[in-house]
Design a protein around this motif. Structure first.
Motif, mmCIF file in Angstrom:
data_model
loop_
_atom_site.group_PDB
_atom_site.id
_atom_site.type_symbol
_atom_site.label_atom_id
_atom_site.label_comp_id
_atom_site.label_asym_id
_atom_site.label_seq_id
_atom_site.Cartn_x
_atom_site.Cartn_y
_atom_site.Cartn_z
ATOM 1 N N LEU A 189 0.823 -1.217 0.000
ATOM 2 C CA LEU A 189 0.000 0.000 0.000
ATOM 3 C C LEU A 189 0.855 1.264 0.000
ATOM 4 C CD1 LEU A 189 -2.827 -1.084 2.424
ATOM 5 C CD2 LEU A 189 -3.115 -0.390 0.040
ATOM 6 N N SER A 238 2.219 3.466 -3.585
ATOM 7 C CA SER A 238 0.892 3.848 -4.080
ATOM 8 C C SER A 238 0.741 3.812 -5.598
ATOM 9 C CB SER A 238 0.514 5.223 -3.544
ATOM 10 O OG SER A 238 1.448 6.182 -3.983
ATOM 11 N N SER A 240 -6.323 -0.701 -2.909
ATOM 12 C CA SER A 240 -7.056 0.539 -2.650
ATOM 13 C C SER A 240 -8.452 0.497 -3.262
ATOM 14 C CB SER A 240 -6.284 1.741 -3.192
ATOM 15 O OG SER A 240 -5.082 1.897 -2.490
ATOM 16 N N THR A 269 -7.011 0.786 3.042
ATOM 17 C CA THR A 269 -6.094 1.915 3.147
ATOM 18 C C THR A 269 -4.961 1.541 4.097
ATOM 19 O OG1 THR A 269 -7.154 2.956 5.058
ATOM 20 C CG2 THR A 269 -7.994 3.562 2.857
#
Length: 108
Positions: free
Chosen positions: A37, A40, A49, A54
């Motif tokens: 995560l 990104s 996501s 998150t």
């Protein structure tokens, strides 16, 4: 020979750093999810996501489930499960025509 992409290297490095910050004495698949995560712009991060995961809520769940300890300066071993995940990703990359392991291959 398989070469890890910057995203894959970053994900694994972030997993180790998070484990250290939380005071865990191992690096597990849960730490890898957080590392994924953190990258990104990777395919894996976009997929996670899109499912509503998150970094903040996963880290909160991890702390609730496993707690925290004193941050450790020593190197932590990978759990057997995480070792199998990485080995399966490497094997898949070796079977493919690509010679670069990207973070999207970290999920066998």
């Amino acid at each position: 020979t398989v070469t890890f992409t910057a995203h894959a290297q970053g994900s694994l490095g972030a997993a180790g750093a998070l484990s250290q910050r939380l005071g865990h004495d191992y690096v597990g698949s849960e730490h890898l999810l957080l590392g994924l995560l953190q990258e990104s712009r990777s395919t894996a991060a976009r997929i996670l996501s899109a499912q509503g995961l998150t970094r903040r809520n996963l880290q909160n769940l991890l702390v609730t489930a496993l707690g925290t300890g004193t941050p450790l300066a020593c190197r932590r071993p990978l759990t057997p499960r995480l070792e199998r995940i990485v080995e399966a990703a490497v094997a898949e990359a070796e079977r493919s025509v690509e010679d670069t392991l990207s973070s999207k291959r970290e999920f066998p």
